[in-house]
Design a protein around this motif. Structure first.
Motif, PDB file in Angstrom:
ATOM      1  N   PRO A   2     -77.304  65.441 142.827  1.00  0.00           N
ATOM      2  CA  PRO A   2     -76.203  64.646 142.263  1.00  0.00           C
ATOM      3  C   PRO A   2     -76.723  63.408 141.534  1.00  0.00           C
ATOM      4  O   PRO A   2     -77.833  62.935 141.780  1.00  0.00           O
ATOM      5  CB  PRO A   2     -75.381  64.263 143.501  1.00  0.00           C
ATOM      6  CG  PRO A   2     -76.338  64.365 144.636  1.00  0.00           C
ATOM      7  CD  PRO A   2     -77.294  65.470 144.291  1.00  0.00           C
ATOM      8  N   SER A   4     -75.946  60.390 141.911  1.00  0.00           N
ATOM      9  CA  SER A   4     -76.131  59.245 142.805  1.00  0.00           C
ATOM     10  C   SER A   4     -77.559  59.201 143.342  1.00  0.00           C
ATOM     11  O   SER A   4     -78.075  58.116 143.637  1.00  0.00           O
ATOM     12  CB  SER A   4     -75.121  59.314 143.959  1.00  0.00           C
ATOM     13  OG  SER A   4     -75.319  60.518 144.701  1.00  0.00           O
ATOM     14  N   ASP A  41     -72.708  68.222 141.917  1.00  0.00           N
ATOM     15  CA  ASP A  41     -71.613  67.478 142.538  1.00  0.00           C
ATOM     16  C   ASP A  41     -72.161  66.655 143.697  1.00  0.00           C
ATOM     17  O   ASP A  41     -73.225  66.935 144.250  1.00  0.00           O
ATOM     18  CB  ASP A  41     -70.528  68.433 143.023  1.00  0.00           C
ATOM     19  CG  ASP A  41     -69.890  69.201 141.868  1.00  0.00           C
ATOM     20  OD1 ASP A  41     -69.925  68.664 140.731  1.00  0.00           O
ATOM     21  OD2 ASP A  41     -69.401  70.330 142.090  1.00  0.00           O
ATOM     22  N   GLU A  42     -71.406  65.633 144.087  1.00  0.00           N
ATOM     23  CA  GLU A  42     -71.834  64.757 145.167  1.00  0.00           C
ATOM     24  C   GLU A  42     -71.923  65.531 146.483  1.00  0.00           C
ATOM     25  O   GLU A  42     -71.041  66.304 146.838  1.00  0.00           O
ATOM     26  CB  GLU A  42     -70.858  63.584 145.325  1.00  0.00           C
ATOM     27  CG  GLU A  42     -70.908  62.592 144.183  1.00  0.00           C
ATOM     28  CD  GLU A  42     -72.262  61.898 144.097  1.00  0.00           C
ATOM     29  OE1 GLU A  42     -72.899  61.724 145.156  1.00  0.00           O
ATOM     30  OE2 GLU A  42     -72.691  61.533 142.989  1.00  0.00           O
ATOM     31  N   GLY A  43     -73.066  65.327 147.150  1.00  0.00           N
ATOM     32  CA  GLY A  43     -73.261  65.975 148.443  1.00  0.00           C
ATOM     33  C   GLY A  43     -73.741  67.402 148.336  1.00  0.00           C
ATOM     34  O   GLY A  43     -73.822  68.097 149.365  1.00  0.00           O
TER      35      GLY A  43
END
Length: 263
Positions: A2, A4, A41-43
């Motif tokens: 991701p 982040s 995607d996040e995670g």
């Protein structure tokens, strides 16, 4: 990975290229890899199928990602998991081209390469100087172990035909006769198509026409004797006495001027 993760890694003092250690705590298995893009995607982290098999990880499982620094590889040894890998003409060149898509290697992992629309699996048997190494811009020696399940073909030694040995009290001779083979047999063809000067094939030899040579009754094993047919020397003739009486520049000369010339 991701976006982040890229944001957090950029704030830390890390070395490039980015390399990561993946750990599955449930099975106590770990491996190393690089990153392709930060667009997941996040995670969520996307892994190749063969890497998930090394980690004994199922889809949707949890994996721990840790940034690491690895030493540059100098040596690696692979074991093909199928004898079909031997059908490749130049396996080292194929593997070198396939490893360009990898960032690092871990001892014990099974990597998968695609060649000619077929997937070949290779186990990493050994890596130097560490069990996990980086293969980005490195000069690495590659070696192969015998494929899994490979059996060397049995070699059947053909025994040569032994010659016939005839021995008695006086001599020992070896007989080598081949009545059916004749060198340079057959007929020739001319470029102009004429049949002139073309001899037919010679008639086969009759074994009774072959004359055997005189055996060497003094033959001993381990001795080589060279028999040469010496030519008869010509007889020396007696020297001619006239040759000894020869004197150079002797005889009478002739003059162009005539002695009886009138004034």
């Amino acid at each position: 990975m991701p976006p982040s993760a890229l944001d957090q890694l950029s704030r830390l003092n890390i070395t490039y290229p980015m390399l990561f250690k993946l750990t599955n705590k449930n099975s106590d298995r770990m491996t190393h890899c690089g990153v392709l893009e930060f667009v997941a995607d996040e995670g969520i982290c996307y892994l190749p199928h063969w890497m998930m098999q090394n980690l004994l990880l199922e889809e949707g499982g949890l994996v721990q990602v840790e940034s690491v620094n690895l030493m540059v590889a100098t040596y690696s040894k692979f074991q093909p998991q199928s004898p079909d890998f031997l059908d490749i003409t130049n396996p080292k060149a194929v593997l070198e081209n396939a490893l360009r898509n990898f960032a690092c290697l871990t001892t014990g992992d099974v990597i998968a390469i695609n060649y000619n629309e077929k997937i070949y699996e290779l186990r990493v048997m050994e890596t130097k100087p560490d069990k996990a190494v980086s293969i980005i811009e490195c000069d690495m020696n590659v070696d192969f172990d015998a494929p899994l399940g490979y059996k060397e073909p049995e070699r059947h030694m053909q025994r040569p035909e032994e010659p016939t040995v005839c021995s008695d009290e006086h001599h020992t001779t070896l007989q080598y006769y081949d009545y059916n083979s004749h060198a340079f047999t057959g007929s020739g063809n001319r470029l102009d198509g004429k049949k002139k000067g073309i001899e037919p094939s010679p008639a086969p030899l009759d074994p009774s026409d072959i004359k055997r040579g005189i055996p060497n009754y003094d033959f001993k094993i381990g001795r080589i004797t060279f028999i040469r047919n010496s030519r008869q020397q010509p007889r020396k003739t007696e020297p001619d006495d006239t040759a000894n009486n020869f004197i150079a520049f002797s005889g009478e000369g002739q003059s162009l001027r005539k002695k009886d010339r009138k004034p």
